[in-house]
Write an enzyme that holds these catalytic residues in place. Structure first.
Site, PDB file in Angstrom:
ATOM      1  N   HIS A   1      -3.748  -4.815   6.694  1.00 58.50           N
ATOM      2  CA  HIS A   1      -3.123  -3.510   6.923  1.00 58.50           C
ATOM      3  C   HIS A   1      -1.713  -3.619   7.511  1.00 58.50           C
ATOM      4  O   HIS A   1      -0.800  -2.919   7.083  1.00 58.50           O
ATOM      5  CB  HIS A   1      -4.028  -2.665   7.832  1.00 58.50           C
ATOM      6  CG  HIS A   1      -3.835  -1.190   7.671  1.00 58.50           C
ATOM      7  ND1 HIS A   1      -4.869  -0.291   7.759  1.00 58.50           N
ATOM      8  CD2 HIS A   1      -2.731  -0.448   7.448  1.00 58.50           C
ATOM      9  CE1 HIS A   1      -4.400   0.934   7.584  1.00 58.50           C
ATOM     10  NE2 HIS A   1      -3.109   0.856   7.400  1.00 58.50           N
TER      11      HIS A   1
ATOM     12  N   ILE B   1       0.540   6.753  -3.911  1.00 59.21           N
ATOM     13  CA  ILE B   1      -0.766   7.262  -3.463  1.00 59.21           C
ATOM     14  C   ILE B   1      -0.620   8.522  -2.591  1.00 59.21           C
ATOM     15  O   ILE B   1      -0.940   8.504  -1.403  1.00 59.21           O
ATOM     16  CB  ILE B   1      -1.526   6.154  -2.689  1.00 59.21           C
ATOM     17  CG1 ILE B   1      -0.593   5.437  -1.677  1.00 59.21           C
ATOM     18  CG2 ILE B   1      -2.148   5.154  -3.644  1.00 59.21           C
ATOM     19  CD1 ILE B   1      -1.320   4.461  -0.742  1.00 59.21           C
TER      20      ILE B   1
ATOM     21  N   LYS C   1      -8.579  -1.611   3.629  1.00 59.51           N
ATOM     22  CA  LYS C   1      -7.672  -2.506   4.366  1.00 59.51           C
ATOM     23  C   LYS C   1      -8.334  -3.038   5.630  1.00 59.51           C
ATOM     24  O   LYS C   1      -9.098  -2.324   6.293  1.00 59.51           O
ATOM     25  CB  LYS C   1      -6.391  -1.745   4.754  1.00 59.51           C
ATOM     26  CG  LYS C   1      -5.762  -0.962   3.616  1.00 59.51           C
ATOM     27  CD  LYS C   1      -4.459  -0.288   3.994  1.00 59.51           C
ATOM     28  CE  LYS C   1      -4.045   0.720   2.932  1.00 59.51           C
ATOM     29  NZ  LYS C   1      -4.628   2.063   3.120  1.00 59.51           N
TER      30      LYS C   1
ATOM     31  N   ASN D   1      -0.416  17.273  -7.841  1.00 61.72           N
ATOM     32  CA  ASN D   1       0.109  15.911  -7.711  1.00 61.72           C
ATOM     33  C   ASN D   1      -0.303  15.049  -8.906  1.00 61.72           C
ATOM     34  O   ASN D   1       0.485  14.254  -9.410  1.00 61.72           O
ATOM     35  CB  ASN D   1      -0.354  15.282  -6.390  1.00 61.72           C
ATOM     36  CG  ASN D   1       0.243  15.997  -5.184  1.00 61.72           C
ATOM     37  OD1 ASN D   1       1.162  16.797  -5.321  1.00 61.72           O
ATOM     38  ND2 ASN D   1      -0.286  15.716  -3.999  1.00 61.72           N
TER      39      ASN D   1
ATOM     40  N   TYR E   1      -9.059   4.399   8.969  1.00 61.90           N
ATOM     41  CA  TYR E   1      -9.078   5.840   8.639  1.00 61.90           C
ATOM     42  C   TYR E   1     -10.430   6.463   8.996  1.00 61.90           C
ATOM     43  O   TYR E   1     -10.551   7.681   9.055  1.00 61.90           O
ATOM     44  CB  TYR E   1      -8.787   6.089   7.155  1.00 61.90           C
ATOM     45  CG  TYR E   1      -7.454   5.568   6.642  1.00 61.90           C
ATOM     46  CD1 TYR E   1      -6.471   5.100   7.512  1.00 61.90           C
ATOM     47  CD2 TYR E   1      -7.174   5.543   5.281  1.00 61.90           C
ATOM     48  CE1 TYR E   1      -5.260   4.607   7.036  1.00 61.90           C
ATOM     49  CE2 TYR E   1      -5.961   5.059   4.794  1.00 61.90           C
ATOM     50  CZ  TYR E   1      -5.016   4.590   5.687  1.00 61.90           C
ATOM     51  OH  TYR E   1      -3.823   4.103   5.205  1.00 61.90           O
TER      52      TYR E   1
ATOM     53  N   ASP F   1      -7.179   5.140  -2.101  1.00 63.11           N
ATOM     54  CA  ASP F   1      -6.675   4.234  -1.059  1.00 63.11           C
ATOM     55  C   ASP F   1      -7.228   4.649   0.299  1.00 63.11           C
ATOM     56  O   ASP F   1      -6.877   5.709   0.825  1.00 63.11           O
ATOM     57  CB  ASP F   1      -5.143   4.306  -1.023  1.00 63.11           C
ATOM     58  CG  ASP F   1      -4.551   3.350   0.008  1.00 63.11           C
ATOM     59  OD1 ASP F   1      -4.343   2.179  -0.324  1.00 63.11           O
ATOM     60  OD2 ASP F   1      -4.316   3.791   1.154  1.00 63.11           O
TER      61      ASP F   1
END
Ligand SMILES: NC(=O)c1ccc[n+]([C@@H]2O[C@H](COP(=O)([O-])OP(=O)(O)OC[C@H]3O[C@@H](n4cnc5c(N)ncnc54)[C@H](OP(=O)(O)O)[C@@H]3O)[C@@H](O)[C@H]2O)c1
Length: 281
Positions: A109, A230, A76, A242, A51, A46
């Site tokens: 987003h 995520i 996004k 994780n 970002y 993701d």
């Protein structure tokens, strides 16, 4: 290796329920940690234009040697790019940075209600899906009213709504609404950004009972209640930890105890902005 369960969207496509998020990861670090995530077993990444690491994710995909059909990539559309034509342009720029021909999932987003361009933006996503450039289209940070408006004005139901969601802010009402419309719920900041949530005694006790870590218990809770999840980490041991949450299965008592940690009735729990009013460039 255990593989993530997959969930099926309202458009018939599927998504690995456990993915890996890269917010606040520098572009060059993103390349390294996404490769580590692939090695750990993650197949769903993701990212987002804002970002600043779509290129790093793209390099990691290339380095991994994995085929497009073996992975699931989300990016996004940023707020400043909302609007029909600007969305089409921003999409191509994201695809250039990612180095992909076809995208698995594209999200708006933030709703940005004051800007009031999200319906036109959604129409552009519908067009991109029609053209086959993106397989699945959805939204992030949408309220019930915003989702309903998209449905009423276009007839196309988003496949997913990615929202802040963790045990301190579990979004029970929005999850129920999403489900009633056939929209999957995806949890951002699923670990509550680490810290207090992972140190809580309820999570600690359940972790001890299962021989698991607190983060694994929280991820296992998301999987048990049906969220797409995520978690982000730039620490290789935690990336592996994780992913290994897939092997932890909680019982109904554990799930109920974690459901009871929600703080929203006290007006608390939320870490990020409220999508109903948020307005950032
Ligand atoms: N759509 C949106 O508006 C939106 C907003 C926020 C986030 N997101 C997405 O959701 C993803 C995840 O959210 P997030 O990054 O905010 O937070 P998060 O995944 O809830 O938490 C990340 C934090 O937890 C730590 N952590 C990770 N695994 C851990 C473990 N096993 N034990 C202890 N600590 C652990 C990480 O530390 P280290 O990294 O130092 O290991 C990091 O500080 C993002 O990366 C992004 O893809 C979307």
């Amino acid at each position: 290796m255990t593989f993530s369960p997959v969930l099926t969207f309202n458009d018939g496509n599927t998504i690995p329920q456990l993915g890996y998020g890269v917010w606040q990861v520098e572009d060059d670090i993103a390349e390294k940690v996404v490769v580590q995530a692939f090695e750990a077993g993650f197949r769903h990444i993701d990212t987002a234009k804002i970002y600043g690491n779509e290129a790093g994710v793209g390099r990691a995909i290339e380095r991994s040697g994995l085929k497009p059909e073996e992975i699931f990539i989300t990016t996004k559309l940023w707020n400043a790019d909302q609007g029909y034509e600007s969305t089409l342009k921003a999409f191509e720029e994201s695809m250039d940075r990612l180095g992909l021909e076809t995208l698995d999932m594209y999200l708006i987003h933030w709703m940005q209600p004051k800007q009031d361009k999200y319906v036109d933006t959604w129409k552009a996503l519908i067009e991109l899906q029609k053209q086959g450039r993106v397989k699945t289209i959805g939204v992030s940070n949408f309220t019930k009213a915003g989702l309903q408006r998209l449905i009423d004005e276009t007839g196309v139901v988003p496949a997913i709504n990615q929202v802040e969601l963790h045990p301190f802010f579990n979004q029970a009402e929005l999850r129920e609404f999403n489900a009633s419309k056939g929209i999957l719920t995806q949890a951002w900041s699923p670990l509550g950004q680490g810290g207090e949530l992972l140190e809580s005694s309820i999570i600690g006790q359940i972790a001890a009972k299962h021989g698991a870590t607190p983060a694994q218990v929280v991820i296992a809770w998301h999987l048990a209640v049906g969220n797409v999840v995520i978690p982000k980490s730039v620490t290789e041991s935690r990336i592996r930890e994780n992913y290994a949450a897939l092997d932890v299965s909680l019982d109904e008592t554990d799930v109920q105890a974690i459901n009871g940690m929600d703080k929203s009735a006290e007006g608390a729990g939320r870490i990020g902005a409220d999508p109903a009013v948020s307005d950032f460039a």
